[in-house]
Design an enzyme around this catalytic site. Structure first.
Site, PDB file in Angstrom:
ATOM      1  N   SER A 158      38.092  44.368  35.687  1.00 26.44           N
ATOM      2  CA  SER A 158      37.275  43.528  36.575  1.00 26.44           C
ATOM      3  C   SER A 158      35.857  43.457  36.032  1.00 26.44           C
ATOM      4  O   SER A 158      35.440  44.326  35.247  1.00 26.44           O
ATOM      5  CB  SER A 158      37.251  44.154  37.972  1.00 26.44           C
ATOM      6  OG  SER A 158      36.247  43.571  38.781  1.00 26.44           O
ATOM      7  N   TYR A 172      35.944  51.339  43.909  1.00 26.04           N
ATOM      8  CA  TYR A 172      36.677  50.227  43.286  1.00 26.04           C
ATOM      9  C   TYR A 172      36.169  50.011  41.861  1.00 26.04           C
ATOM     10  O   TYR A 172      36.957  50.005  40.897  1.00 26.04           O
ATOM     11  CB  TYR A 172      36.540  48.934  44.114  1.00 26.04           C
ATOM     12  CG  TYR A 172      37.230  47.773  43.424  1.00 26.04           C
ATOM     13  CD1 TYR A 172      38.621  47.751  43.326  1.00 26.04           C
ATOM     14  CD2 TYR A 172      36.508  46.740  42.826  1.00 26.04           C
ATOM     15  CE1 TYR A 172      39.280  46.721  42.643  1.00 26.04           C
ATOM     16  CE2 TYR A 172      37.146  45.711  42.151  1.00 26.04           C
ATOM     17  CZ  TYR A 172      38.534  45.704  42.067  1.00 26.04           C
ATOM     18  OH  TYR A 172      39.172  44.694  41.397  1.00 26.04           O
TER      19      TYR A 172
HETATM   20  P1  NDP Z   1      46.298  40.104  45.376  1.00 25.04           P
HETATM   21  O1  NDP Z   1      45.944  40.949  46.556  1.00 25.04           O
HETATM   22  O2  NDP Z   1      46.557  38.668  45.588  1.00 25.04           O
HETATM   23  O3  NDP Z   1      47.513  40.774  44.592  1.00 25.04           O
HETATM   24  C1  NDP Z   1      47.591  42.146  44.395  1.00 25.04           C
HETATM   25  C2  NDP Z   1      48.994  42.531  43.954  1.00 25.04           C
HETATM   26  O4  NDP Z   1      49.030  43.957  43.741  1.00 25.04           O
HETATM   27  C3  NDP Z   1      50.048  42.205  44.999  1.00 25.04           C
HETATM   28  O5  NDP Z   1      51.161  41.629  44.362  1.00 25.04           O
HETATM   29  C4  NDP Z   1      50.423  43.568  45.579  1.00 25.04           C
HETATM   30  O6  NDP Z   1      51.798  43.576  45.913  1.00 25.04           O
HETATM   31  C5  NDP Z   1      50.186  44.482  44.375  1.00 25.04           C
HETATM   32  N1  NDP Z   1      49.976  45.866  44.773  1.00 25.04           N
HETATM   33  C6  NDP Z   1      48.952  46.402  45.491  1.00 25.04           C
HETATM   34  N2  NDP Z   1      49.156  47.714  45.683  1.00 25.04           N
HETATM   35  C7  NDP Z   1      50.340  48.021  45.069  1.00 25.04           C
HETATM   36  C8  NDP Z   1      51.098  49.209  44.911  1.00 25.04           C
HETATM   37  N3  NDP Z   1      50.684  50.384  45.433  1.00 25.04           N
HETATM   38  N4  NDP Z   1      52.260  49.157  44.218  1.00 25.04           N
HETATM   39  C9  NDP Z   1      52.675  47.997  43.697  1.00 25.04           C
HETATM   40  N5  NDP Z   1      52.020  46.840  43.807  1.00 25.04           N
HETATM   41  C10 NDP Z   1      50.865  46.854  44.497  1.00 25.04           C
HETATM   42  O7  NDP Z   1      45.062  40.299  44.367  1.00 25.04           O
HETATM   43  P2  NDP Z   1      44.773  39.710  42.906  1.00 25.04           P
HETATM   44  O8  NDP Z   1      45.896  38.927  42.388  1.00 25.04           O
HETATM   45  O9  NDP Z   1      43.435  39.088  42.955  1.00 25.04           O
HETATM   46  O10 NDP Z   1      44.606  41.067  42.116  1.00 25.04           O
HETATM   47  C11 NDP Z   1      45.380  41.432  40.993  1.00 25.04           C
HETATM   48  C12 NDP Z   1      44.589  42.416  40.175  1.00 25.04           C
HETATM   49  O11 NDP Z   1      43.407  41.790  39.685  1.00 25.04           O
HETATM   50  C13 NDP Z   1      44.118  43.651  40.925  1.00 25.04           C
HETATM   51  O12 NDP Z   1      44.234  44.764  40.075  1.00 25.04           O
HETATM   52  C14 NDP Z   1      42.650  43.355  41.221  1.00 25.04           C
HETATM   53  O13 NDP Z   1      41.885  44.522  41.349  1.00 25.04           O
HETATM   54  C15 NDP Z   1      42.260  42.562  39.989  1.00 25.04           C
HETATM   55  N6  NDP Z   1      41.120  41.680  40.114  1.00 25.04           N
HETATM   56  C16 NDP Z   1      41.026  40.737  41.106  1.00 25.04           C
HETATM   57  C17 NDP Z   1      39.916  39.901  41.160  1.00 25.04           C
HETATM   58  C18 NDP Z   1      39.725  38.874  42.225  1.00 25.04           C
HETATM   59  O14 NDP Z   1      38.581  38.434  42.444  1.00 25.04           O
HETATM   60  N7  NDP Z   1      40.756  38.430  42.907  1.00 25.04           N
HETATM   61  C19 NDP Z   1      38.866  39.970  40.145  1.00 25.04           C
HETATM   62  C20 NDP Z   1      39.068  41.004  39.166  1.00 25.04           C
HETATM   63  C21 NDP Z   1      40.156  41.800  39.138  1.00 25.04           C
HETATM   64  P3  NDP Z   1      52.439  44.294  47.195  1.00 25.04           P
HETATM   65  O15 NDP Z   1      51.403  44.284  48.284  1.00 25.04           O
HETATM   66  O16 NDP Z   1      53.642  43.468  47.501  1.00 25.04           O
HETATM   67  O17 NDP Z   1      52.795  45.659  46.716  1.00 25.04           O
HETATM   68  C1  8X3 Z   2      37.167  41.870  41.850  1.00 27.98           C
HETATM   69  C2  8X3 Z   2      35.901  41.162  41.513  1.00 27.98           C
HETATM   70  O1  8X3 Z   2      33.411  41.021  42.008  1.00 27.98           O
HETATM   71  O2  8X3 Z   2      34.891  41.582  43.858  1.00 27.98           O
HETATM   72  O3  8X3 Z   2      37.463  42.802  40.886  1.00 27.98           O
HETATM   73  O4  8X3 Z   2      34.436  43.211  42.148  1.00 27.98           O
HETATM   74  S1  8X3 Z   2      34.604  41.788  42.418  1.00 27.98           S
END
Ligand code: NDP
Ligand code: 8X3
Length: 254
Positions: free
Chosen positions: A139, A152
């Protein structure tokens, strides 16, 4: 159709879901995982029309379950070439002293321990491939500090540094490692972070024109599609509307 399989953690939403669809469109057999079985089943039904799909309900925090998932993979899905370590979450956005210890543990257990669990189990398979990719979802919070990021951001800094260190060990093995570091992207991420408060989540993205899950899927696919001699070490991406701000200075008169 490709003979090499792509394994995506957290394929039930956001980046993971969009990536699963894109790899399927390009003919890659898929292993899709996540905790929400109904969503996995639905996605599997949708994508099975294009490619072979193996779905596994999985909580990445459970090392035993991760190990069993890998040990029991059907033979035709064992040829894993791309691992998208995407499952992750943020919980809470207030100051550290207001955060719950349980939330901190959940973030560390998922973003750090979960990613390590999956990587450790997959390394022997990936190392057998002539060319493979581990794409870790870090991130902008790995690289930059902001109020409310505490654990985080700390967990994502681990992901970025772990990726670089893996690179050192894997150099020459054919396994590439990337730390992908997105900024604001509209997924269910903020809904989870704000504990189901849809209005708060919507407000965060209002007027921002944030990154979309499909944009990240395109980048993930591009990283995995690089020729064997190229490793994208890290890639930080923000929406054009987002940038860094000044250092915070607290004055005695404030
Ligand atoms: P979402 O919440 O849309 O998706 C997150 C996914 O992670 C879901 O499919 C969820 O599936 C899965 N997940 C969460 N906890 C678990 C667990 N314990 N075991 C297995 N699966 C799990 O978020 P994003 O698509 O945005 O996030 C994806 C990744 O990208 C994350 O690592 C996030 O930190 C990172 N990220 C996101 C950003 C943003 O702004 N959106 C920016 C930078 C990084 P389920 O609940 O079905 O288990
Ligand atoms: C998610 C992006 O800016 O909320 O990783 O930390 S931010």
């Amino acid at each position: 159709m490709s003979t090499s399989t792509v394994l995506i953690t957290g394929a039930t939403s956001g980046f993971g879901l969009a990536s699963a669809r894109l790899f399927a469109e390009h003919g890659y057999p898929l292993i899709i995982t996540g905790r929400r079985v109904d969503r996995l089943q639905k996605l599997s039904d949708e994508l099975s029309a294009l490619v072979p799909v193996h779905y596994v309900p999985l909580d990445v925090r459970d090392a035993q379950a991760v190990s069993e998932m890998v040990a029991t993979l059907p033979e035709s899905f064992r040829n894993i070439e791309v691992l998208v370590n995407n499952a992750g979450l943020a919980l809470g956005s207030g100051p550290a002293w207001e955060a719950s210890l349980e939330d901190w543990h959940t973030m560390i257990d998922t973003n750090v321990t979960g990613l390590v669990n999956v990587t450790h189990c997959l390394l022997p398979i990936l190392r057998q491939q002539p060319k493979a990719s581990i794409i870790n979802l870090a991130s902008v919070a790995s690289n930059w500090s902001y109020p409310g990021s505490h654990v985080y951001g700390g967990s994502k800094a681990f992901v970025a540094q772990f990726s670089r260190n893996l690179r050192c060990d894997l150099a020459g093995s054919g396994v590439r490692v990337t730390s992908l570091e997105p900024g604001m992207c509209e997924t269910e991420f903020s809904l989870v972070r704000f504990k189901g408060d849809q209005e708060k989540s919507d407000n965060l993205y209002k007027g921002v024109n944030p990154i979309r899950p499909d944009d990240i899927a395109d980048i993930i696919f591009w990283i995995a599609s690089q020729p064997a001699h190229i490793n994208i070490n890290s890639l930080e991406v923000m929406p054009t509307s987002q940038a860094w701000d000044n250092f915070k200075v607290v004055r005695e008169t404030d």
